[in-house]
Design a protein around this motif. Sequence first.
Motif, mmCIF file in Angstrom:
data_model
loop_
_atom_site.group_PDB
_atom_site.id
_atom_site.type_symbol
_atom_site.label_atom_id
_atom_site.label_comp_id
_atom_site.label_asym_id
_atom_site.label_seq_id
_atom_site.Cartn_x
_atom_site.Cartn_y
_atom_site.Cartn_z
ATOM 1 N N VAL A 44 1.852 1.091 -18.425
ATOM 2 C CA VAL A 44 1.843 1.627 -17.066
ATOM 3 C C VAL A 44 0.412 1.577 -16.505
ATOM 4 C CG1 VAL A 44 1.639 4.069 -17.829
ATOM 5 C CG2 VAL A 44 2.604 3.552 -15.575
ATOM 6 N N MET A 45 0.287 1.000 -15.311
ATOM 7 C CA MET A 45 -1.032 0.964 -14.651
ATOM 8 C C MET A 45 -1.170 2.199 -13.772
ATOM 9 S SD MET A 45 -1.806 -2.940 -13.532
ATOM 10 C CE MET A 45 -0.527 -3.152 -12.331
ATOM 11 N N LYS A 46 -2.349 2.813 -13.820
ATOM 12 C CA LYS A 46 -2.587 4.044 -13.055
ATOM 13 C C LYS A 46 -3.732 3.804 -12.080
ATOM 14 C CE LYS A 46 -3.315 8.370 -11.873
ATOM 15 N NZ LYS A 46 -4.282 8.034 -10.802
ATOM 16 N N PRO A 47 -3.412 3.278 -10.861
ATOM 17 C CA PRO A 47 -4.466 3.138 -9.842
ATOM 18 C C PRO A 47 -4.807 4.514 -9.260
ATOM 19 C CG PRO A 47 -2.332 2.522 -8.938
ATOM 20 C CD PRO A 47 -2.081 2.872 -10.384
ATOM 21 N N ASN A 48 -5.877 4.595 -8.502
ATOM 22 C CA ASN A 48 -6.193 5.833 -7.775
ATOM 23 C C ASN A 48 -5.545 5.733 -6.392
ATOM 24 O OD1 ASN A 48 -7.339 7.807 -6.116
ATOM 25 N ND2 ASN A 48 -9.268 7.799 -7.239
ATOM 26 N N VAL A 49 -4.473 6.509 -6.199
ATOM 27 C CA VAL A 49 -3.815 6.564 -4.886
ATOM 28 C C VAL A 49 -3.786 8.037 -4.466
ATOM 29 C CG1 VAL A 49 -1.777 5.869 -3.543
ATOM 30 C CG2 VAL A 49 -2.452 4.531 -5.524
ATOM 31 N N LEU A 50 -4.957 8.547 -4.231
ATOM 32 C CA LEU A 50 -5.113 9.948 -3.829
ATOM 33 C C LEU A 50 -4.261 10.243 -2.602
ATOM 34 C CD1 LEU A 50 -6.785 12.675 -3.673
ATOM 35 C CD2 LEU A 50 -8.294 11.407 -2.137
ATOM 36 N N TYR A 51 -4.371 9.343 -1.626
ATOM 37 C CA TYR A 51 -3.610 9.451 -0.385
ATOM 38 C C TYR A 51 -3.462 8.025 0.115
ATOM 39 C CZ TYR A 51 -1.993 11.260 4.062
ATOM 40 O OH TYR A 51 -1.226 11.565 5.157
ATOM 41 N N GLY A 52 -2.207 7.576 0.249
ATOM 42 C CA GLY A 52 -1.998 6.177 0.610
ATOM 43 C C GLY A 52 -2.582 5.825 1.965
ATOM 44 N N THR A 53 -3.570 4.937 1.956
ATOM 45 C CA THR A 53 -4.171 4.480 3.220
ATOM 46 C C THR A 53 -4.408 2.977 3.116
ATOM 47 O OG1 THR A 53 -6.289 5.093 2.271
ATOM 48 C CG2 THR A 53 -5.438 6.573 3.926
ATOM 49 N N ASN A 54 -4.593 2.343 4.251
ATOM 50 C CA ASN A 54 -4.898 0.918 4.286
ATOM 51 C C ASN A 54 -6.063 0.610 3.327
ATOM 52 O OD1 ASN A 54 -6.368 -1.499 5.351
ATOM 53 N ND2 ASN A 54 -4.567 -1.504 6.684
ATOM 54 N N PRO A 55 -5.962 -0.491 2.574
ATOM 55 C CA PRO A 55 -7.023 -0.820 1.611
ATOM 56 C C PRO A 55 -8.434 -0.838 2.217
ATOM 57 C CG PRO A 55 -5.141 -2.263 1.292
ATOM 58 C CD PRO A 55 -4.821 -1.416 2.492
ATOM 59 N N ASP A 56 -8.538 -1.179 3.519
ATOM 60 C CA ASP A 56 -9.863 -1.228 4.164
ATOM 61 C C ASP A 56 -10.551 0.134 4.204
ATOM 62 O OD1 ASP A 56 -9.193 -3.769 4.636
ATOM 63 O OD2 ASP A 56 -8.904 -3.566 6.810
ATOM 64 N N LYS A 57 -9.801 1.208 4.050
ATOM 65 C CA LYS A 57 -10.394 2.559 4.129
ATOM 66 C C LYS A 57 -11.122 2.942 2.847
ATOM 67 C CE LYS A 57 -8.414 3.618 8.126
ATOM 68 N NZ LYS A 57 -9.187 3.516 9.337
ATOM 69 N N GLY A 58 -10.885 2.197 1.766
ATOM 70 C CA GLY A 58 -11.634 2.436 0.518
ATOM 71 C C GLY A 58 -11.252 3.696 -0.225
ATOM 72 N N VAL A 59 -10.088 4.268 0.070
ATOM 73 C CA VAL A 59 -9.671 5.503 -0.609
ATOM 74 C C VAL A 59 -8.975 5.170 -1.936
ATOM 75 C CG1 VAL A 59 -8.151 7.530 -0.408
ATOM 76 C CG2 VAL A 59 -9.463 6.767 1.569
ATOM 77 N N CYS A 60 -8.216 4.083 -1.942
ATOM 78 C CA CYS A 60 -7.372 3.749 -3.095
ATOM 79 C C CYS A 60 -7.902 2.497 -3.812
ATOM 80 C CB CYS A 60 -5.947 3.469 -2.630
ATOM 81 S SG CYS A 60 -5.235 4.806 -1.659
ATOM 82 N N THR A 61 -7.507 2.361 -5.055
ATOM 83 C CA THR A 61 -7.822 1.133 -5.802
ATOM 84 C C THR A 61 -7.269 -0.065 -5.022
ATOM 85 O OG1 THR A 61 -7.572 2.412 -7.825
ATOM 86 C CG2 THR A 61 -7.544 0.010 -8.051
ATOM 87 N N HIS A 62 -8.097 -1.076 -4.850
ATOM 88 C CA HIS A 62 -7.709 -2.191 -3.973
ATOM 89 C C HIS A 62 -6.574 -3.018 -4.588
ATOM 90 C CE1 HIS A 62 -7.982 -5.729 -1.407
ATOM 91 N NE2 HIS A 62 -8.631 -4.947 -0.549
ATOM 92 N N PRO A 63 -5.613 -3.481 -3.744
ATOM 93 C CA PRO A 63 -4.509 -4.301 -4.259
ATOM 94 C C PRO A 63 -4.966 -5.536 -5.049
ATOM 95 C CG PRO A 63 -4.065 -3.656 -1.989
ATOM 96 C CD PRO A 63 -5.452 -3.175 -2.305
ATOM 97 N N SER A 64 -6.099 -6.123 -4.698
ATOM 98 C CA SER A 64 -6.557 -7.324 -5.428
ATOM 99 C C SER A 64 -6.877 -6.992 -6.888
ATOM 100 C CB SER A 64 -7.808 -7.922 -4.771
ATOM 101 O OG SER A 64 -7.487 -8.443 -3.524
#
Length: 382
Positions: A44-64
Amino acid sequence: MNRSKVALVRCETYDPDAVNQAVHKGLDLIGGTSSLVKSGERIVMKPNVLYGTNPDKGVCTHPSVFRAVGKLLQGCGARVSYGDSPSFAGAELHMKRAGLKQLADEMGIELADFDKGRTVSHKDALLIKSFVLANGVLDSDGLVNLPKLKTHPLVRLTGAVKNQFGCVPGFLKSQYHVKLADPYDFAAMLVDLNTLARPRFCVMDGIVAMEGNGPRSGKLRKLNVLLFSTDPVALDATACRIIFLDPEVVTTSKLGEKAGLGVYRSENIELVGDSLESFICRDFDAIRTPQEHCSQGRVKTFVKNRVCERPVIDEAKCTSCGSCVKMCPVDPKALDWRKSDEKKPPGYNYDRCIRCYCCQESCPEGAISAKSTVLGRLFFRA
Ligand code: SF4
Ligand code: SF4
């Protein structure tokens, strides 16, 4: 003491091919994915998705980054899933907003259940002998941690060790904040969570990091780096050195070493790949003072209110949405409407406040930030 290896790889863009190449290189430098994961295992991969926002906002682990690691795991024959438990609602919505759900669906990576969990014991824990862990973690053979490099007022850096907090389902997380009001107890819990669900390896997204009022409302800062390690403590300590933060200021460093989770001292870390010096960012905006013990009790509360930082609302930015009031986990609330007037910004009762910063994380306007007190500034010369 065994030395831990941390690989640093320069990557200046989220272009999928460039990230693929960098992730391949970094994982080879720490031993190669096939030495860390076996064919047929459920990972299981555990990205940081504190609060789902567009990748450009830099809040979450980037989809790439998610895509590159997922592809390598699938290439090893692993059955890959992913998940996180944002504090604010069910995971699926946030995964969609973060651009991960669509990508995972295309890749045949299943969303694991992080909304519900089961109780497991942890007899070797420093502090917490029993946890409720997400079903998605318990039903896997191993976890791969994909943190994002960001600041955090409570633990100072939200990296690999803190990212595991998302393995605790939904609102249960707020109970840990209430029970563990002292930041060092909270840090011990995070370390326990990591020794219980020890990651196979970690890949930290530091291509675009977040400074200042992280982990949701800070400023983006390009650091152009991906970090790799099987040791989450060493990984966080190296991220600290990049942002010119003393790893000892991060509350999980010493406790992580004490628990045998990893090492943080530079003499115990073997750096491979691109040079650490080439990434160091001396003016990265982070809280550089150590955390104070902030437990409750009359005398302690008196001292806490004079020395410790505290959350403060910038009334000019506040839209009175009420998200912070809803998220405050203490009862009675430490942040509430003033005389029940929901048109005005809410106000704090600092005697009740345990400095968990759930209010700051929840604010969609970035109106809440941690401010030091006059005495605190004198005391720490910050
Ligand atoms: S006011 Fe904010 S920092 Fe204080 S206890 Fe409530 S959520 Fe936590
Ligand atoms: S979450 Fe932010 S914008 Fe909403 S009421 Fe609280 S401070 Fe104001």
